[in-house]
Motif scaffolding. Structure first.
Motif, PDB file in Angstrom:
ATOM      1  N   LYS A   1       0.831  -1.214   0.000  1.00 35.11           N
ATOM      2  CA  LYS A   1       0.000   0.000   0.000  1.00 35.11           C
ATOM      3  C   LYS A   1       0.862   1.259   0.000  1.00 35.11           C
ATOM      4  CE  LYS A   1      -4.306  -1.182  -0.030  1.00 35.11           C
ATOM      5  NZ  LYS A   1      -5.226  -0.727  -1.040  1.00 35.11           N
ATOM      6  N   ALA A   2       1.965   1.235   0.730  1.00 35.72           N
ATOM      7  CA  ALA A   2       2.864   2.395   0.750  1.00 35.72           C
ATOM      8  C   ALA A   2       3.434   2.647  -0.645  1.00 35.72           C
ATOM      9  CB  ALA A   2       3.986   2.187   1.764  1.00 35.72           C
ATOM     10  N   GLU A   3       3.759   1.587  -1.366  1.00 35.77           N
ATOM     11  CA  GLU A   3       4.252   1.729  -2.748  1.00 35.77           C
ATOM     12  C   GLU A   3       3.179   2.342  -3.649  1.00 35.77           C
ATOM     13  OE1 GLU A   3       7.160   1.274  -4.251  1.00 35.77           O
ATOM     14  OE2 GLU A   3       8.203   0.606  -2.446  1.00 35.77           O
ATOM     15  N   GLU A   4       1.922   1.936  -3.467  1.00 36.67           N
ATOM     16  CA  GLU A   4       0.828   2.507  -4.255  1.00 36.67           C
ATOM     17  C   GLU A   4       0.692   4.002  -3.977  1.00 36.67           C
ATOM     18  OE1 GLU A   4      -2.894   0.487  -3.702  1.00 36.67           O
ATOM     19  OE2 GLU A   4      -1.990  -1.471  -4.052  1.00 36.67           O
ATOM     20  N   LEU A   5       0.719   4.365  -2.700  1.00 33.66           N
ATOM     21  CA  LEU A   5       0.630   5.780  -2.331  1.00 33.66           C
ATOM     22  C   LEU A   5       1.821   6.560  -2.881  1.00 33.66           C
ATOM     23  CD1 LEU A   5      -0.488   5.315   1.362  1.00 33.66           C
ATOM     24  CD2 LEU A   5      -1.852   6.371  -0.461  1.00 33.66           C
ATOM     25  N   LEU A   6       2.973   5.951  -2.861  1.00 31.35           N
ATOM     26  CA  LEU A   6       4.183   6.585  -3.359  1.00 31.35           C
ATOM     27  C   LEU A   6       4.085   6.860  -4.856  1.00 31.35           C
ATOM     28  CD1 LEU A   6       6.991   7.406  -2.278  1.00 31.35           C
ATOM     29  CD2 LEU A   6       7.798   5.218  -3.139  1.00 31.35           C
ATOM     30  N   ARG A   7       3.599   5.891  -5.618  1.00 25.43           N
ATOM     31  CA  ARG A   7       3.438   6.105  -7.061  1.00 25.43           C
ATOM     32  C   ARG A   7       2.443   7.220  -7.347  1.00 25.43           C
ATOM     33  NH1 ARG A   7       3.787   0.539  -6.920  1.00 25.43           N
ATOM     34  NH2 ARG A   7       1.542   0.253  -7.125  1.00 25.43           N
TER      35      ARG A   7
ATOM     36  N   GLU B   1      -4.715   7.659   6.811  1.00 26.72           N
ATOM     37  CA  GLU B   1      -4.723   6.319   7.387  1.00 26.72           C
ATOM     38  C   GLU B   1      -5.156   5.323   6.321  1.00 26.72           C
ATOM     39  OE1 GLU B   1      -7.451   6.495  10.637  1.00 26.72           O
ATOM     40  OE2 GLU B   1      -6.113   7.728  11.845  1.00 26.72           O
ATOM     41  N   VAL B   2      -4.540   4.176   6.341  1.00 31.02           N
ATOM     42  CA  VAL B   2      -4.869   3.122   5.378  1.00 31.02           C
ATOM     43  C   VAL B   2      -5.113   1.831   6.156  1.00 31.02           C
ATOM     44  CG1 VAL B   2      -4.046   1.775   3.417  1.00 31.02           C
ATOM     45  CG2 VAL B   2      -3.453   4.197   3.593  1.00 31.02           C
ATOM     46  N   ILE B   3      -6.230   1.205   5.864  1.00 32.72           N
ATOM     47  CA  ILE B   3      -6.544  -0.079   6.482  1.00 32.72           C
ATOM     48  C   ILE B   3      -6.016  -1.192   5.585  1.00 32.72           C
ATOM     49  CG2 ILE B   3      -8.411  -1.631   7.183  1.00 32.72           C
ATOM     50  CD1 ILE B   3     -10.026   0.907   7.847  1.00 32.72           C
ATOM     51  N   VAL B   4      -5.299  -2.107   6.179  1.00 32.85           N
ATOM     52  CA  VAL B   4      -4.780  -3.282   5.475  1.00 32.85           C
ATOM     53  C   VAL B   4      -5.214  -4.513   6.269  1.00 32.85           C
ATOM     54  CG1 VAL B   4      -2.800  -2.090   4.442  1.00 32.85           C
ATOM     55  CG2 VAL B   4      -2.560  -3.134   6.674  1.00 32.85           C
ATOM     56  N   PRO B   5      -5.211  -5.689   5.648  1.00 34.04           N
ATOM     57  CA  PRO B   5      -5.586  -6.889   6.396  1.00 34.04           C
ATOM     58  C   PRO B   5      -4.722  -7.049   7.660  1.00 34.04           C
ATOM     59  CG  PRO B   5      -5.463  -7.383   4.071  1.00 34.04           C
ATOM     60  CD  PRO B   5      -4.915  -5.987   4.253  1.00 34.04           C
ATOM     61  N   GLY B   6      -5.365  -7.118   8.796  1.00 39.44           N
ATOM     62  CA  GLY B   6      -4.652  -7.292  10.055  1.00 39.44           C
ATOM     63  C   GLY B   6      -4.439  -6.025  10.845  1.00 39.44           C
ATOM     64  N   GLY B   7      -4.720  -4.862  10.257  1.00 43.03           N
ATOM     65  CA  GLY B   7      -4.497  -3.620  10.994  1.00 43.03           C
ATOM     66  C   GLY B   7      -4.573  -2.389  10.119  1.00 43.03           C
ATOM     67  N   MET B   8      -3.740  -1.409  10.429  1.00 43.48           N
ATOM     68  CA  MET B   8      -3.752  -0.154   9.689  1.00 43.48           C
ATOM     69  C   MET B   8      -2.411   0.548   9.853  1.00 43.48           C
ATOM     70  SD  MET B   8      -3.807   2.377  12.241  1.00 43.48           S
ATOM     71  CE  MET B   8      -4.506   3.805  11.530  1.00 43.48           C
ATOM     72  N   PHE B   9      -2.215   1.589   9.034  1.00 47.81           N
ATOM     73  CA  PHE B   9      -1.040   2.435   9.224  1.00 47.81           C
ATOM     74  C   PHE B   9      -1.378   3.878   8.883  1.00 47.81           C
ATOM     75  CE2 PHE B   9      -0.592   1.209   4.774  1.00 47.81           C
ATOM     76  CZ  PHE B   9      -0.081   2.337   4.146  1.00 47.81           C
ATOM     77  N   ARG B  10      -0.614   4.786   9.473  1.00 49.76           N
ATOM     78  CA  ARG B  10      -0.743   6.223   9.216  1.00 49.76           C
ATOM     79  C   ARG B  10       0.495   6.660   8.455  1.00 49.76           C
ATOM     80  NH1 ARG B  10      -4.266   9.279  12.410  1.00 49.76           N
ATOM     81  NH2 ARG B  10      -2.878  11.018  12.028  1.00 49.76           N
ATOM     82  N   TYR B  11       0.306   7.609   7.533  1.00 48.54           N
ATOM     83  CA  TYR B  11       1.429   8.074   6.725  1.00 48.54           C
ATOM     84  C   TYR B  11       1.399   9.592   6.569  1.00 48.54           C
ATOM     85  CZ  TYR B  11      -1.858   8.759   2.900  1.00 48.54           C
ATOM     86  OH  TYR B  11      -2.902   9.204   2.135  1.00 48.54           O
ATOM     87  N   GLN B  12       2.541  10.132   6.191  1.00 49.10           N
ATOM     88  CA  GLN B  12       2.680  11.550   5.885  1.00 49.10           C
ATOM     89  C   GLN B  12       3.591  11.684   4.667  1.00 49.10           C
ATOM     90  OE1 GLN B  12       1.297  14.426   7.366  1.00 49.10           O
ATOM     91  NE2 GLN B  12       2.131  15.257   5.477  1.00 49.10           N
ATOM     92  N   ILE B  13       3.206  12.552   3.744  1.00 49.65           N
ATOM     93  CA  ILE B  13       4.010  12.801   2.547  1.00 49.65           C
ATOM     94  C   ILE B  13       4.733  14.133   2.716  1.00 49.65           C
ATOM     95  CG2 ILE B  13       3.933  13.258   0.067  1.00 49.65           C
ATOM     96  CD1 ILE B  13       1.419  11.451  -0.004  1.00 49.65           C
TER      97      ILE B  13
END
Length: 85
Positions: free
Chosen positions: A29-35, A56-68
Motif C-alpha cells: 500500500k505504501a508503494e501505491e501511495l508513493l506512485r 490512514e490506510v486499512i490493510v488486512p490485520g491492521g492499519m497504518f498512518r502516513y505523511q508525505i
C-alpha cells in the motif's frame, strides 16, 4: 532525487514485532501511495505549497498512518497498528 518510502518514529520499532505478511501489505500500500504522490508532484523539490495532509490506510490485520513530504520526495509511515484479525 527519487521518491521513496520509509518507516519513521516509532513505526520502525513496531515493524520489528509485526508479522511478515502484515508488513508486506503495508509495503504494498505504501508503494501505491508513493506512485500516486510521484505522479501528482512531478517536481517535488520545487514544491512550495504546504505538504498534503497525511492519512490512514486499512490493510488486512491492521492499519497504518502516513505523511508525505513533497520537497524531500518521501512518504513516511509514522504509525503501524497490528490488530491480528
Amino acid at each position: 532525487m527519487s521518491w521513496k518510502w520509509e518507516y519513521a518514529f516509532g513505526a520502525e520499532e513496531a515493524a520489528r514485532t509485526a508479522p511478515a505478511a502484515f508488513l508486506a501489505d503495508v509495503a504494498r500500500k505504501a508503494e501505491e501511495l508513493l506512485r500516486a504522490a510521484e505522479t501528482l508532484y512531478l517536481h517535488g523539490p520545487a514544491h512550495r505549497q504546504p505538504d498534503p495532509k497525511g492519512g490512514e490506510v486499512i490493510v488486512p490485520g491492521g492499519m497504518f498512518r502516513y505523511q508525505i513530504i513533497v520537497r524531500s520526495e518521501r512518504l513516511y509511515v509514522v504509525q503501524i497498528t497490528y490488530l491480528g484479525f
